[in-house]
Design a protein around this motif. Structure first.
Motif, PDB file in Angstrom:
ATOM      1  N   ASN A 155       0.806  -1.215   0.000  1.00  0.00           N
ATOM      2  CA  ASN A 155       0.000   0.000   0.000  1.00  0.00           C
ATOM      3  C   ASN A 155       0.843   1.270   0.000  1.00  0.00           C
ATOM      4  N   HIS A 197      -4.815   6.934  -2.658  1.00  0.00           N
ATOM      5  CA  HIS A 197      -4.245   5.663  -2.245  1.00  0.00           C
ATOM      6  C   HIS A 197      -3.972   4.803  -3.471  1.00  0.00           C
ATOM      7  N   SER A 240      -2.209   0.805  -4.588  1.00  0.00           N
ATOM      8  CA  SER A 240      -1.705  -0.461  -4.072  1.00  0.00           C
ATOM      9  C   SER A 240      -1.100  -1.264  -5.219  1.00  0.00           C
TER      10      SER A 240
END
Lengths: 114, 113
Positions: A22, A72, A74
């Motif tokens: 992440n 975000h 990942s």
């Protein structure tokens, strides 16, 4: 002030399983994101990237997901292999005056166990 | 056929000395960079040159001076070395200034005693 954060310094995963790394960022101007892989005593090697106009990019066993609203991203590695054991850096750049200035996270050490 | 190469790979020196690190890329790229990886493992950009012209100059002590004799080479000269300069220095290159994908050299491990 770190604009790219990788909050997990390490990750241990069994061979064959999925590795999920992440990365969070704070600068809303970032519009291009990259993952680099680094072995000890070597330079970072480009792995995969994603532009902010996409939410997913796939290359073989590696997939990067981008959630712009959450700032975000990942990286998924499926299936994980022993050769994937390395440090993975998330990086971001903005296509403004900072073009070319990659901001890196602190890295996540991945260990793939047999 | 190394794409981005750096010399030396290791450098151990005394405080106060002056040293240089050399970088060469054979990718035909226009843009080259110097990064510093400190003890906390963060990679931070120091300088960038595009076709021999300085385009990024981060807040780096002026003891650090980059020089680009041609677009395939970017050297880093450090004057009056200090203990805090101990780090790994990475050179990188990209096709041009607008290309986000950068290709890194193997790093130069500098230890100042």
């Amino acid at each position: 002030d770190q604009q790219v954060k990788q909050n997990s310094p390490s990750l241990s995963v069994q061979e064959g399983r999925i590795s999920i790394l992440n990365c969070d960022y704070t600068n809303s101007m970032f519009d291009y994101f990259l993952w680099y892989k680094k072995y000890p005593a070597e330079g970072p090697t480009f792995l995969i990237s994603i532009s902010s106009i996409k939410d997913k990019n796939e290359d073989g066993r590696f997939t990067v997901f981008l959630n712009k609203s959450a700032k975000h991203l990942s990286l998924h590695i499926v299936p994980s292999q022993p050769g994937d054991s390395a440090v993975y850096f998330c990086a971001a750049s903005a296509q403004d005056d900072s073009w070319g200035k990659l901001q890196f996270g602190a890295g996540t050490q991945v260990v793939v166990t047999p | 056929d190394t794409a981005v190469s750096q010399t030396p790979k290791y450098l151990v020196t005394q405080m106060g000395n002056d040293k240089s690190i050399k970088c060469e890329q054979n990718l035909g790229h226009d843009t080259m960079y110097w990064y510093k990886q400190d003890s906390k493992k963060f990679l931070k950009i120091m300088f960038s040159y595009n076709n021999k012209e300085l385009i990024i100059n981060e807040t780096v002590p002026n003891r650090f001076s980059p020089k680009s004799p041609d677009k395939a080479h970017l050297n880093l000269h450090i004057n009056s070395l200090e203990l805090g300069d101990s780090a790994v220095y990475f050179c990188a290159s990209s096709r041009d200034r607008g290309s986000e994908t950068q290709y890194f050299g193997p790093g130069t491990r500098l230890l100042v005693l």
